[in-house]
Design a protein around this motif. Sequence first.
Motif, PDB file in Angstrom:
ATOM      1  N   UNK A 216       0.808  -1.232   0.000  1.00 53.38           N
ATOM      2  CA  UNK A 216       0.000   0.000   0.000  1.00 53.38           C
ATOM      3  C   UNK A 216       0.838   1.277   0.000  1.00 53.38           C
ATOM      4  N   UNK A 217       1.989   1.344   0.674  1.00 53.99           N
ATOM      5  CA  UNK A 217       2.773   2.586   0.582  1.00 53.99           C
ATOM      6  C   UNK A 217       3.350   2.823  -0.818  1.00 53.99           C
ATOM      7  N   UNK A 218       3.451   1.770  -1.624  1.00 55.72           N
ATOM      8  CA  UNK A 218       4.002   1.909  -2.977  1.00 55.72           C
ATOM      9  C   UNK A 218       2.959   2.422  -3.966  1.00 55.72           C
ATOM     10  N   UNK A 219       1.703   2.295  -3.621  1.00 54.11           N
ATOM     11  CA  UNK A 219       0.612   2.725  -4.498  1.00 54.11           C
ATOM     12  C   UNK A 219       0.147   4.119  -4.118  1.00 54.11           C
ATOM     13  N   UNK A 220      -0.064   4.939  -5.109  1.00 53.77           N
ATOM     14  CA  UNK A 220      -0.623   6.263  -4.846  1.00 53.77           C
ATOM     15  C   UNK A 220      -1.424   6.710  -6.051  1.00 53.77           C
ATOM     16  N   UNK A 221      -2.399   7.558  -5.783  1.00 49.42           N
ATOM     17  CA  UNK A 221      -3.172   8.124  -6.880  1.00 49.42           C
ATOM     18  C   UNK A 221      -2.281   9.047  -7.696  1.00 49.42           C
TER      19      UNK A 221
ATOM     20  N   UNK B 146       9.648  -8.209  -9.212  1.00 44.41           N
ATOM     21  CA  UNK B 146      10.514  -7.533  -8.242  1.00 44.41           C
ATOM     22  C   UNK B 146      10.904  -8.454  -7.090  1.00 44.41           C
ATOM     23  N   UNK B 147      12.007  -8.116  -6.457  1.00 44.99           N
ATOM     24  CA  UNK B 147      12.459  -8.877  -5.288  1.00 44.99           C
ATOM     25  C   UNK B 147      11.715  -8.456  -4.019  1.00 44.99           C
ATOM     26  N   UNK B 148      11.243  -7.196  -4.007  1.00 45.50           N
ATOM     27  CA  UNK B 148      10.508  -6.698  -2.842  1.00 45.50           C
ATOM     28  C   UNK B 148       9.524  -5.630  -3.297  1.00 45.50           C
ATOM     29  N   UNK B 149       8.596  -5.304  -2.428  1.00 47.35           N
ATOM     30  CA  UNK B 149       7.614  -4.263  -2.734  1.00 47.35           C
ATOM     31  C   UNK B 149       8.272  -2.895  -2.861  1.00 47.35           C
ATOM     32  N   UNK B 150       9.444  -2.725  -2.244  1.00 43.94           N
ATOM     33  CA  UNK B 150      10.132  -1.428  -2.267  1.00 43.94           C
ATOM     34  C   UNK B 150      11.056  -1.262  -3.467  1.00 43.94           C
ATOM     35  N   UNK B 151      11.099  -2.228  -4.373  1.00 44.13           N
ATOM     36  CA  UNK B 151      11.948  -2.147  -5.566  1.00 44.13           C
ATOM     37  C   UNK B 151      11.591  -0.885  -6.360  1.00 44.13           C
TER      38      UNK B 151
ATOM     39  N   UNK C 175       6.686   1.078 -12.078  1.00 45.38           N
ATOM     40  CA  UNK C 175       5.670   0.339 -12.833  1.00 45.38           C
ATOM     41  C   UNK C 175       4.275   0.571 -12.250  1.00 45.38           C
ATOM     42  N   UNK C 176       4.177   0.575 -10.927  1.00 43.19           N
ATOM     43  CA  UNK C 176       2.879   0.832 -10.288  1.00 43.19           C
ATOM     44  C   UNK C 176       2.382   2.240 -10.606  1.00 43.19           C
ATOM     45  N   UNK C 177       3.284   3.215 -10.640  1.00 45.61           N
ATOM     46  CA  UNK C 177       2.886   4.578 -11.000  1.00 45.61           C
ATOM     47  C   UNK C 177       2.362   4.628 -12.435  1.00 45.61           C
ATOM     48  N   UNK C 178       3.035   3.915 -13.349  1.00 50.33           N
ATOM     49  CA  UNK C 178       2.564   3.844 -14.739  1.00 50.33           C
ATOM     50  C   UNK C 178       1.166   3.229 -14.782  1.00 50.33           C
ATOM     51  N   UNK C 179       0.995   2.152 -14.025  1.00 50.46           N
ATOM     52  CA  UNK C 179      -0.287   1.464 -14.009  1.00 50.46           C
ATOM     53  C   UNK C 179      -1.399   2.382 -13.501  1.00 50.46           C
ATOM     54  N   UNK C 180      -1.142   3.092 -12.406  1.00 53.20           N
ATOM     55  CA  UNK C 180      -2.167   3.974 -11.837  1.00 53.20           C
ATOM     56  C   UNK C 180      -2.514   5.115 -12.799  1.00 53.20           C
ATOM     57  N   UNK C 181      -1.521   5.643 -13.501  1.00 49.12           N
ATOM     58  CA  UNK C 181      -1.787   6.716 -14.470  1.00 49.12           C
ATOM     59  C   UNK C 181      -2.628   6.196 -15.641  1.00 49.12           C
TER      60      UNK C 181
END
Length: 190
Positions: free
Chosen positions: A72-77, A154-159, A165-171
């Motif tokens: 959840x900390x890696x995801x943002x609007x 990824x090796x971890x959520x903090x990668x 990639x998550x930012x690209x996905x959310x956009x």
Amino acid sequence: MTMSAQKLAKPALAAATVAATLLASSYAGSAGTITRDDQYPFYGPGLVNYVASQGQFPAVFVNAPFAVKNLTPQLQLPGYFATAPIVAVAPEARKDGHLVLVFDPAQNYPTGKAACAAPEQFANSRLDPTLRLQAVFCYNSDPVSEAYLETPRPQSAADPGFRQSLNQLMASLLPQRTADGEQCRTAPNC
């Protein structure tokens, strides 16, 4: 080499260098690939801000490869929307607007409608070097928009590449404009 051949070689070499630099920088700047995105008629920036105005943006995580508290900390609007933390909710606790994130979905991806209606039904299908992620923005049990991401596992959520990639996905999932041109002009008032 003749003088005229040298004159021709210099611009060609410069063009090749620029092309190689652009190719390398575009590859390095893109950790994942959005393989598909769709917006349905009900999608609009105002709906995203309506959900965010509730103080948090609920999300159902299915087959998460890492502890959800680390995801959840890696995801943002995207920054053009009102700020609201993305928080994990149980499938039965979702209401109104929410996200569904299906990690490594079955070979034939669930439809957005199926992911919104019963996200808990999707089992892990594969663990290969590519992480596949289906993200759906739902309103009740209907899909409003959806996007698909493929990225190196990824090796971890903090990668950092995973976060990019998550930012690209959310956009892609929550674009600033609709297909007919509706645009988020000022985040709190969309």
